[in-house]
Motif scaffolding. Structure first.
Motif, PDB file in Angstrom:
ATOM      1  N   ASP A  33       0.882  -1.140  -0.019  1.00 42.52           N
ATOM      2  CA  ASP A  33      -0.041  -0.085  -0.040  1.00 42.52           C
ATOM      3  C   ASP A  33       0.843   1.259   0.032  1.00 42.52           C
ATOM      4  N   GLU A  35       0.598   5.528  -0.758  1.00 40.37           N
ATOM      5  CA  GLU A  35      -0.250   6.818  -0.871  1.00 40.37           C
ATOM      6  C   GLU A  35      -0.202   7.229  -2.213  1.00 40.37           C
ATOM      7  N   ASN A  36      -1.500   7.581  -2.976  1.00 40.82           N
ATOM      8  CA  ASN A  36      -1.707   7.819  -4.045  1.00 40.82           C
ATOM      9  C   ASN A  36      -1.056   9.502  -4.125  1.00 40.82           C
ATOM     10  N   GLU A 176     -10.081   4.355  -5.896  1.00 42.87           N
ATOM     11  CA  GLU A 176      -9.715   4.491  -4.777  1.00 42.87           C
ATOM     12  C   GLU A 176     -10.054   5.574  -3.891  1.00 42.87           C
ATOM     13  N   SER A 180     -12.458   5.918  -0.630  1.00 39.60           N
ATOM     14  CA  SER A 180     -12.129   6.462   0.708  1.00 39.60           C
ATOM     15  C   SER A 180     -12.998   7.641   1.254  1.00 39.60           C
ATOM     16  N   LYS A 311      -6.280   0.331  -3.622  1.00 40.91           N
ATOM     17  CA  LYS A 311      -5.123   1.061  -3.159  1.00 40.91           C
ATOM     18  C   LYS A 311      -3.981   0.174  -3.780  1.00 40.91           C
TER      19      LYS A 311
END
Length: 502
Positions: A33, A35-36, A176, A180, A311
């Protein structure tokens, strides 16, 4: 057959290790995983607007047949129309059949909930209409068709591999983001729900975010592409969307609709020539081909819990991206179209050119030089009986406005021209044009576009009105609409300057 395996980058040992295991037993190799890193939210969330039915009727020209668009992936009886709002913004208007949402409260609550989502990977919901039996949604209009059109029904050239990878990544990012925000459910996720904006960037239609109603089932009737758990229970879960994402990856790889079961058979038979789009020959490495196939089959696991989450899909697809700096419109082969548009702009009149660049100083000089000569056919000259002290005072107000305009005192010009317009005894498109520019000079673009439109209402064939609309729309950040207004102005000017009889 070994050559096909090599081209896909799957050796015999890899093939037996990761591709020939059963759907229910395949090992899930989760990507880490991360972070975008791309910006996912808009800081200034637009206000969700509740439109009147009359506003949308006017915007769609009374829901004209020629305004029906298929590129938003909807089918009758719930039809999508292209529309243009009063501020000249193009929108997509989905009109439901009368039994789709019988509960008006439910429709409004669901629309407002989806309207809280706003992301550059979505074709965002802007508003709705709920009057009587009418239920309509208003979304951003995407002018460059669907993924299905570009992937399955292309006319000029097939979609390149780097663009297919970009589509996959952007859609994973859209999922994603929605997850969220607590909206992990998407109904009937398929290539018709993916739209392309004015820059040819892929967006996910917001219409599929609406909870299931009498609008129809969550999935199409083609059972070959339906998640197995939906066939068992009739319910859609977040993992069902990931399964559908896997079918979309197969679409991108093959350039056609291949049912997952058939794709598994092709893998077992080592028939990669059928599985892979022949147009992609030599466009990706063995390693990338292997990873893309493996990612698709991870999404297509029979057991929902064995599928990756959104993700991890983003992380895996981000590592495959190629030609990151190349704009989407260029990867889609539309660079020549953009260049042609630029050449067309170069041939505009001085006023059109100044408006295309929003060179307000040049626009001022041209309007000052033109004066009122274009008002000859539209200005209502007062009769003898109307020559009163009040009329003279009105004309003096306009002269004061002209003086302020000449000396670039634009606040004073706005005040004087407003007084002249409010009296209403004389109608002058030039006054509206001058006040429009004064508003632009005063950083009031919305007021400017209103005046440019009013000038066109008074004088529909006046190119200046269209050009000023282009400048005002550019100031509002509406570049696509600005280009359309420029083209309108150029056409009007060509017609105006054409020799008599042509």
């Amino acid at each position: 057959m070994r050559s096909h395996l090599t081209r896909m980058g799957i050796s015999c040992s890899k093939f037996s290790a990761c591709c020939l295991v059963s759907q229910s037993k395949m090992t899930l190799l989760e990507a880490p995983d991360v972070e975008n890193k791309e910006k996912s939210e808009i800081d200034d969330l637009p206000t969700f607007h509740e439109y009147s039915f009359e506003q949308l009727r006017v915007a769609t020209a009374d829901f004209a047949l020629e305004n029906i668009v298929s590129e938003h992936g909807e089918k009758a009886p719930n039809v999508v129309y292209k529309g243009k709002l009063e501020n000249q913004r193009h929108v997509a208007v989905k009109r439901f059949n009368r039994v789709a949402w019988p509960d008006s409260k439910q429709f409004l609550e669901e629309s407002r909930s989806v309207g809280q989502l706003y992301n550059h990977r979505l074709a965002n919901l802007l508003g709705c209409c709920c009057e009587g039996d009418e239920r309509l949604l208003v979304a951003e209009y995407m002018p460059n068709d669907t993924l299905a059109k570009h992937l399955f029904h292309w006319e000029e050239q097939p979609m390149k591999w780097p663009m297919r990878l970009r589509v996959a990544l952007h859609l994973a990012q859209a999922l994603e983001y929605c997850t969220s925000k607590g909206r992990a459910i998407y109904h009937d996720f398929n290539a018709y729900r993916i739209l392309f904006d004015e820059d040819c960037n892929p967006r996910l239609s917001c219409f599929g975010m609406m909870k299931n109603s009498r609008d129809g089932k969550s999935y199409s009737t083609n059972l070959a592409f339906t998640p197995p758990e939906y066939l068992r229970t009739g319910r859609i879960i977040p993992e069902s969307v990931v399964y559908s994402f896997g079918t979309l990856l197969l679409d991108l790889l093959s350039g056609k609709r291949i049912p997952p079961s058939h794709a598994f058979d092709l893998i077992r038979d080592r028939n990669f020539q059928t599985l892979t789009d022949s147009c992609l020959e030599g466009q990706f490495s063995n390693a990338d081909g292997t990873e893309f196939v493996r990612l698709a089959f991870r999404c297509l696991q029979f057991e929902p819990r064995e599928r990756p989450n959104a993700k991890s899909l983003v992380a895996a697809l981000a590592s495959l991206q190629k030609e990151i700096e190349v704009p989407s419109y260029e990867l889609m082969g539309l660079l020549a179209h953009v260049s042609a548009s630029s050449l067309q702009t170069a041939s505009l009149s001085p006023l059109g050119d100044a408006c295309s660049r929003m060179d307000l100083t040049a626009i001022h000089e041209i309007l000052e030089k033109i004066g009122y000569k274009d008002d000859e056919e539209t200005t209502n000259e007062p009769s003898f009986q109307m020559w009163t002290d009040q009329m003279q005072e009105t004309l003096n107000t306009r002269k004061k406005g002209d003086s302020a305009f000449r000396h670039k005192d634009f606040r004073a010009a706005i005040e004087c021209y407003t007084q002249f317009i409010d009296v209403g005894t004389m109608v002058s498109p030039t006054v509206y044009a001058r006040r429009c520019l004064s508003y632009l000079m005063s950083d009031m673009p919305q007021e400017a576009i209103n005046d440019a439109m009013q000038a066109q209402i008074i004088s529909p064939e006046w190119p200046t009105a269209s050009y000023l609309q282009a400048a005002s729309l550019l100031a509002l950040g509406m570049e696509n609409e600005s280009r359309e207004a420029l083209e309108d102005g150029s056409s009007l000017e060509t017609r105006k300057n054409a020799p008599s009889g042509q």
